[in-house]
Design a protein around this motif. Sequence first.
Motif, PDB file in Angstrom:
ATOM      1  N   THR A 164     -33.580 -58.709 -33.268  1.00  0.00           N
ATOM      2  CA  THR A 164     -33.921 -58.647 -34.700  1.00  0.00           C
ATOM      3  C   THR A 164     -34.399 -60.012 -35.185  1.00  0.00           C
ATOM      4  OG1 THR A 164     -32.305 -56.886 -35.006  1.00  0.00           O
ATOM      5  CG2 THR A 164     -33.039 -58.027 -36.984  1.00  0.00           C
TER       6      THR A 164
ATOM      7  N   ARG B  80     -37.986 -60.497 -34.439  1.00  0.00           N
ATOM      8  CA  ARG B  80     -38.854 -59.775 -35.377  1.00  0.00           C
ATOM      9  C   ARG B  80     -38.952 -60.511 -36.711  1.00  0.00           C
ATOM     10  NH1 ARG B  80     -36.284 -54.646 -33.034  1.00  0.00           N
ATOM     11  NH2 ARG B  80     -37.973 -53.787 -31.794  1.00  0.00           N
TER      12      ARG B  80
ATOM     13  N   GLU C 234     -28.149 -63.718 -37.427  1.00  0.00           N
ATOM     14  CA  GLU C 234     -28.182 -62.287 -37.170  1.00  0.00           C
ATOM     15  C   GLU C 234     -26.746 -61.795 -36.983  1.00  0.00           C
ATOM     16  OE1 GLU C 234     -30.969 -60.819 -34.002  1.00  0.00           O
ATOM     17  OE2 GLU C 234     -29.075 -60.211 -33.063  1.00  0.00           O
TER      18      GLU C 234
ATOM     19  N   SER D 208     -33.894 -56.436 -41.145  1.00  0.00           N
ATOM     20  CA  SER D 208     -32.692 -55.799 -40.577  1.00  0.00           C
ATOM     21  C   SER D 208     -33.112 -54.609 -39.714  1.00  0.00           C
ATOM     22  CB  SER D 208     -31.747 -55.357 -41.692  1.00  0.00           C
ATOM     23  OG  SER D 208     -32.394 -54.482 -42.581  1.00  0.00           O
ATOM     24  N   GLU D 209     -32.170 -54.145 -38.933  1.00  0.00           N
ATOM     25  CA  GLU D 209     -32.453 -53.058 -38.007  1.00  0.00           C
ATOM     26  C   GLU D 209     -31.328 -52.033 -38.050  1.00  0.00           C
ATOM     27  OE1 GLU D 209     -34.179 -52.740 -33.492  1.00  0.00           O
ATOM     28  OE2 GLU D 209     -32.653 -54.250 -33.874  1.00  0.00           O
TER      29      GLU D 209
ATOM     30  N   TYR E 272     -36.624 -50.936 -37.355  1.00  0.00           N
ATOM     31  CA  TYR E 272     -36.619 -52.272 -37.939  1.00  0.00           C
ATOM     32  C   TYR E 272     -37.222 -52.196 -39.332  1.00  0.00           C
ATOM     33  CZ  TYR E 272     -37.804 -57.128 -38.867  1.00  0.00           C
ATOM     34  OH  TYR E 272     -37.926 -58.359 -39.458  1.00  0.00           O
TER      35      TYR E 272
END
Length: 194
Positions: free
Chosen positions: A23, A26, A59, A157-158, A169
């Motif tokens: 994450t 990303r 994260e 966020s995922e 995502y």
Amino acid sequence: MLARLSELFGAQRAPTGYWPGATLERVRRNLGQPSFECSAPVCAQFQFSPEGPLIEVHERAEAQLLMHVVLTEFRFHTPASPWSEGCYQLHHTGAITRTGLVCRRRKGPQDFADWLTLQLSANQRLREALMPLDFKKITLEYTRGGWSVALEHMGGSEVVNRMPAFRRYISLSIEQTRLLQQSILALHQVLKTL
């Protein structure tokens, strides 16, 4: 009882299917900041601008029954005049539409939370950035000569589900990235001058 349930469903260990750092990678692509550097598998740092604060991105995975959510939190520190120690959370007000900002006391005097709400709401630049920003909460904690700020955005966020299996995502849009930058820089300036 709730503590035992969370232990039973694995809240103390990494959730099944969690990929540490995926994450965060990303988020790095979303932000497009050349100064973005990973300092640990689930932690990175960058600056939006040379005059702005050093921002840490963390994260964090939260396990739930048949799914987990990976959240990112943007943290920075701002030196400030001496205050008594305290912790406050900044939220939007309004049940359906956003009508304003409010600071809720977690630790420290309530009258300071009310005063902080007035100070933050009165700053036009900060208000214009925070009102459309899709954040869950902003934690403002004063300890030893400065403010530590943690901003949890809804984007970056995922969501990972096991049944039915899917992974999604939620990206930081260009507009939300711009508002995030403006909010952090405005918060940094306002908290410095309190």
